[in-house]
Design a protein around this motif. Structure first.
Motif, PDB file in Angstrom:
ATOM      1  N   ALA A  64       1.836   2.391   0.381  1.00  0.00           N
ATOM      2  CA  ALA A  64       0.777   1.890   1.265  1.00  0.00           C
ATOM      3  C   ALA A  64      -0.257   1.100   0.475  1.00  0.00           C
ATOM      4  CB  ALA A  64       0.122   3.053   1.989  1.00  0.00           C
ATOM      5  N   LEU A  65      -0.677   1.632  -0.676  1.00  0.00           N
ATOM      6  CA  LEU A  65      -1.681   0.958  -1.505  1.00  0.00           C
ATOM      7  C   LEU A  65      -1.155  -0.376  -2.031  1.00  0.00           C
ATOM      8  CD1 LEU A  65      -3.035   3.987  -3.581  1.00  0.00           C
ATOM      9  CD2 LEU A  65      -4.199   2.819  -1.714  1.00  0.00           C
ATOM     10  N   ARG A  66       0.071  -0.374  -2.505  1.00  0.00           N
ATOM     11  CA  ARG A  66       0.657  -1.608  -3.061  1.00  0.00           C
ATOM     12  C   ARG A  66       0.862  -2.666  -1.993  1.00  0.00           C
ATOM     13  NH1 ARG A  66       4.903   1.302  -7.290  1.00  0.00           N
ATOM     14  NH2 ARG A  66       3.362   1.623  -8.935  1.00  0.00           N
ATOM     15  N   SER A  67       1.259  -2.230  -0.778  1.00  0.00           N
ATOM     16  CA  SER A  67       1.436  -3.213   0.291  1.00  0.00           C
ATOM     17  C   SER A  67       0.087  -3.793   0.721  1.00  0.00           C
ATOM     18  CB  SER A  67       2.173  -2.607   1.482  1.00  0.00           C
ATOM     19  OG  SER A  67       1.371  -1.642   2.116  1.00  0.00           O
ATOM     20  N   LEU A  68      -0.971  -2.981   0.688  1.00  0.00           N
ATOM     21  CA  LEU A  68      -2.315  -3.478   0.998  1.00  0.00           C
ATOM     22  C   LEU A  68      -2.743  -4.522  -0.028  1.00  0.00           C
ATOM     23  CD1 LEU A  68      -5.072  -3.301   2.536  1.00  0.00           C
ATOM     24  CD2 LEU A  68      -5.700  -1.543   0.885  1.00  0.00           C
ATOM     25  N   LEU A  69      -2.558  -4.222  -1.311  1.00  0.00           N
ATOM     26  CA  LEU A  69      -2.911  -5.164  -2.374  1.00  0.00           C
ATOM     27  C   LEU A  69      -2.109  -6.463  -2.256  1.00  0.00           C
ATOM     28  CD1 LEU A  69      -3.206  -2.734  -5.403  1.00  0.00           C
ATOM     29  CD2 LEU A  69      -5.060  -4.085  -4.427  1.00  0.00           C
ATOM     30  N   LYS A  70      -0.834  -6.327  -1.937  1.00  0.00           N
ATOM     31  CA  LYS A  70       0.030  -7.496  -1.782  1.00  0.00           C
ATOM     32  C   LYS A  70      -0.451  -8.379  -0.634  1.00  0.00           C
ATOM     33  CE  LYS A  70       4.939  -8.651  -1.403  1.00  0.00           C
ATOM     34  NZ  LYS A  70       6.259  -8.133  -1.075  1.00  0.00           N
TER      35      LYS A  70
END
Length: 152
Positions: free
Chosen positions: A101-107
């Motif tokens: 979830a965090l990585r997809s938000l950053l992406k």
């Protein structure tokens, strides 16, 4: 009444069941009492004078009913739960869910142009190190640091 102990024993042996399950036909009890050999008893079994009582089964009605309820999503309340939240789903699964979830938000922020690639890389590493425990905290941190504006 005649003693049919021997006939019962022979019948149980031939029917491959217990002595208590052997049943004699009440109308042909005289024939049964005359049977003295295994061969005599075998003929009476074939003739239907001696039978084995059916085994007592275990009803699966309640089991099927409970399964149907569980298929509908019932019986999952707090009283049915054993163990804490981390017992029911592993720490690893929780971590995978959170980091994705965090990585997809950053992406998404990088693709929309809200953050540049160097900022993305810095926060990607901090997320991987376990600095943020939710998307909301990551967003709040980015806003408080002035990396992104309050509107996103």
């Amino acid at each position: 009444m005649t003693n049919l102990k021997n006939q019962r024993r022979l019948s149980a042996s031939l029917l491959k069941c217990g002595r208590n399950r052997v049943r004699f036909d009440p109308e042909r009890i005289d024939d049964v009492s005359k049977a003295t050999t295994r061969e005599d008893v075998r003929h009476l079994i074939q003739g239907g004078a001696i039978k084995a009582k059916q085994k007592q089964g275990i009803s699966s009605f309640r089991k099927k009913k409970i399964k149907a309820q569980k298929d509908k999503g019932r019986r999952r309340g707090p009283g049915s739960k054993k163990g804490g939240a981390k017992t029911r789903s592993s720490k690893k699964r929780e971590w995978i869910k959170k980091i994705r979830a965090l990585r997809s938000l950053l992406k998404g922020l990088r693709e929309s142009g809200a953050i540049d690639s160097s900022t993305y890389r810095r926060y990607y590493k901090r997320a991987g190190a376990g600095e943020f425990y939710s998307k909301a905290q990551l967003k709040q941190h980015l806003k408080s640091e002035g990396v992104i504006k309050n509107e996103s």
